[in-house]
Design a protein around this motif. Structure first.
Motif, PDB file in Angstrom:
ATOM      1  N   SER A 295      -1.418  -6.958  -8.826  1.00 60.69           N
ATOM      2  CA  SER A 295      -1.377  -5.506  -8.644  1.00 60.69           C
ATOM      3  C   SER A 295      -1.971  -5.093  -7.309  1.00 60.69           C
ATOM      4  O   SER A 295      -2.191  -3.910  -7.083  1.00 60.69           O
ATOM      5  CB  SER A 295      -2.128  -4.811  -9.791  1.00 60.69           C
ATOM      6  OG  SER A 295      -3.445  -5.315  -9.909  1.00 60.69           O
TER       7      SER A 295
ATOM      8  N   PHE B 205       3.117  -7.758  -5.989  1.00 63.67           N
ATOM      9  CA  PHE B 205       3.197  -6.312  -6.211  1.00 63.67           C
ATOM     10  C   PHE B 205       3.577  -5.617  -4.903  1.00 63.67           C
ATOM     11  O   PHE B 205       4.744  -5.332  -4.673  1.00 63.67           O
ATOM     12  CB  PHE B 205       1.865  -5.798  -6.758  1.00 63.67           C
ATOM     13  CG  PHE B 205       1.880  -4.338  -7.129  1.00 63.67           C
ATOM     14  CD1 PHE B 205       2.591  -3.886  -8.228  1.00 63.67           C
ATOM     15  CD2 PHE B 205       1.169  -3.414  -6.377  1.00 63.67           C
ATOM     16  CE1 PHE B 205       2.600  -2.536  -8.580  1.00 63.67           C
ATOM     17  CE2 PHE B 205       1.162  -2.063  -6.708  1.00 63.67           C
ATOM     18  CZ  PHE B 205       1.882  -1.621  -7.807  1.00 63.67           C
ATOM     19  N   ASP B 206       2.632  -5.357  -4.046  1.00 63.77           N
ATOM     20  CA  ASP B 206       2.913  -4.818  -2.724  1.00 63.77           C
ATOM     21  C   ASP B 206       2.894  -5.948  -1.695  1.00 63.77           C
ATOM     22  O   ASP B 206       2.032  -6.835  -1.757  1.00 63.77           O
ATOM     23  CB  ASP B 206       1.871  -3.773  -2.316  1.00 63.77           C
ATOM     24  CG  ASP B 206       2.064  -2.443  -3.019  1.00 63.77           C
ATOM     25  OD1 ASP B 206       3.206  -2.142  -3.411  1.00 63.77           O
ATOM     26  OD2 ASP B 206       1.078  -1.706  -3.164  1.00 63.77           O
TER      27      ASP B 206
ATOM     28  N   ASN C 287       6.842  -3.889  -6.563  1.00 63.07           N
ATOM     29  CA  ASN C 287       6.614  -2.542  -6.059  1.00 63.07           C
ATOM     30  C   ASN C 287       7.173  -2.400  -4.648  1.00 63.07           C
ATOM     31  O   ASN C 287       8.381  -2.427  -4.472  1.00 63.07           O
ATOM     32  CB  ASN C 287       5.126  -2.177  -6.117  1.00 63.07           C
ATOM     33  CG  ASN C 287       4.881  -0.679  -5.973  1.00 63.07           C
ATOM     34  OD1 ASN C 287       5.529   0.124  -6.654  1.00 63.07           O
ATOM     35  ND2 ASN C 287       3.969  -0.291  -5.094  1.00 63.07           N
ATOM     36  N   ASN C 288       6.348  -2.288  -3.632  1.00 57.66           N
ATOM     37  CA  ASN C 288       6.815  -1.933  -2.287  1.00 57.66           C
ATOM     38  C   ASN C 288       6.719  -3.097  -1.309  1.00 57.66           C
ATOM     39  O   ASN C 288       5.758  -3.867  -1.337  1.00 57.66           O
ATOM     40  CB  ASN C 288       5.997  -0.757  -1.739  1.00 57.66           C
ATOM     41  CG  ASN C 288       6.431  -0.344  -0.351  1.00 57.66           C
ATOM     42  OD1 ASN C 288       7.621  -0.325  -0.044  1.00 57.66           O
ATOM     43  ND2 ASN C 288       5.482  -0.021   0.503  1.00 57.66           N
TER      44      ASN C 288
ATOM     45  N   ALA D  61      11.244  -1.838  -7.807  1.00 54.70           N
ATOM     46  CA  ALA D  61      10.781  -2.274  -6.490  1.00 54.70           C
ATOM     47  C   ALA D  61      11.638  -1.631  -5.394  1.00 54.70           C
ATOM     48  O   ALA D  61      12.815  -1.338  -5.594  1.00 54.70           O
ATOM     49  CB  ALA D  61      10.843  -3.794  -6.383  1.00 54.70           C
TER      50      ALA D  61
END
Length: 381
Positions: free
Chosen positions: A52, A74-75, A94-95, A120
């Motif tokens: 995370s 995650f990122d 995610n990003n 994502a």
């Protein structure tokens, strides 16, 4: 405040090459607000999938990701001008922030990809930072694949009728007659109403859901060598069933022969080996309006996009796209609302401060008059 997790126990030297690598054979995890910065290779043979925090790939030396298991991050951000070579897939939940350098996956092995899982997304993709090879997605309906080659970002924008369980895309700056990783797709095998098929570039797209795609071209695409009429440009696909090029249709088009975008009619990607540009007979008439200049700075001059012709048709639609074909604005029955702010769900960065300065394409449909217009818009900040 973000903190950095340093894991010294996993660092070891690969004697035969004299280089270091981070080797995960346990259960590596980046907690919320945590950060790992990779300046060396990652060999992942253990669980690395409950993350995370942020994983960054930095430095000026090439970094390789390999191992038996796919890291699920995650990122992610990349700031490495030599790039990150994927010998195993890398998945994101995610990003992804593209700053500098490419994620590079092998074009001869589509099973290895930079993979976007459900929800994502990415920001900042450019000629200097993108995916050079295959990108995949799962659990998403609409997506802009940030693909290209070593020189340019050449995205494909996918708009599907429903959620894709899986879709896969890569860009090839190659002649489809003699590609490096496929048998040839003869550009002369086509219906009579197709004038020509591009021999400059193509995309490979996999997916089982009925979808439309938006492709963009630029000077390197050399569409002037394909046709003298920009309104004849369409999307072509090599049919697996008939082993020939098929016109996939066109729902919208904007630009000129040097630069533009085209959106296909619906089709199922898995029915076609590759996609590219073609020139088709009996082009749809797209009328040109003047080019517009917009400077939304509050001085009362050119603060919003005003198109007088729309008063002729109360049933109209305005769509605005950036240079790479990403839709940034859409409105039915437009009445001077565009002030340089995106109103669609996409990958626009810093939406609240407005779209970046530059050239955009607009497409107007006057439904009750049966007319379609296209033109350019320059946005200045």
């Amino acid at each position: 405040m973000k903190y950095t997790v340093y894991i010294f126990i996993f660092i070891f030297s690969i004697a035969s090459f004299g280089q270091t690598a981070l080797y995960n054979s346990g259960n590596l995890r980046i907690h919320e607000e945590g950060k790992i910065g990779f300046h060396t290779d990652l060999i992942n043979d253990g669980p690395f999938d409950e993350n995370s925090g942020l994983a960054g790939f930095y430095g000026s030396e090439p970094i390789t990701v390999s191992g038996a298991l796919t890291p699920v991050l995650f990122d992610v951000e990349i700031f490495n001008n030599s790039g990150v070579l994927l010998n195993t897939s890398l998945a994101i939940t995610n990003n992804t922030d593209f700053f500098l350098g490419d994620f590079i996956s092998p074009r001869n092995n589509p099973s290895i990809s930079y993979s976007y899982l459900q929800n994502a997304f990415s920001t900042g993709a450019s000629d200097n930072s993108k995916v050079d090879g295959y990108t995949s997605l799962s659990g998403q309906q609409n997506f802009a694949f940030p693909v290209g080659d070593g020189e340019q970002l050449r995205p494909l924008i996918l708009d599907s009728n429903w959620v894709n369980s899986m879709a896969l895309c890569a860009y090839f700056f190659e002649d489809p007659n003699n590609p490096s990783t496929f048998p040839g797709f003869n550009t002369e095998i086509k219906p009579r109403d197709i004038f020509g098929v591009s021999n400059i570039e193509f995309w490979r797209l996999e997916g089982s859901v009925l979808s439309r795609v938006t492709l963009s071209w630029n000077a390197r695409s050399n569409l002037a060598g394909l046709t003298s009429d920009v309104n004849s440009i369409t999307v072509m696909g090599w049919s697996k069933a008939s082993s020939q090029w098929v016109n996939l249709g066109r729902e919208s088009l904007a630009g000129d022969l040097a630069e533009g975008i085209v959106r296909s009619a619906p089709f199922i990607p898995d029915d076609y080996e590759i996609l590219t540009f073609g020139s088709a007979d009996e082009p749809e008439e797209l009328l040109a309006l003047e080019d517009y200049y917009l400077s939304p700075n509050g001085d009362g001059i050119n603060d919003f996009l005003e198109i007088p012709e729309l008063e002729l048709s109360p049933n109209n639609r305005l769509e605005i796209y950036d240079r790479r074909g990403l839709k940034v604005f859409q409105m039915d029955n437009y009445r001077d609302e565009f002030r340089g702010i995106s109103n669609v769900d996409n990958m626009v960065l810093n939406r609240n401060i407005g779209l970046p300065e530059g050239l955009y394409f607009y497409i107007i449909s006057l439904d009750d008059l049966g007319l379609n217009f296209q033109g350019f818009l320059f946005l200045e900040r």
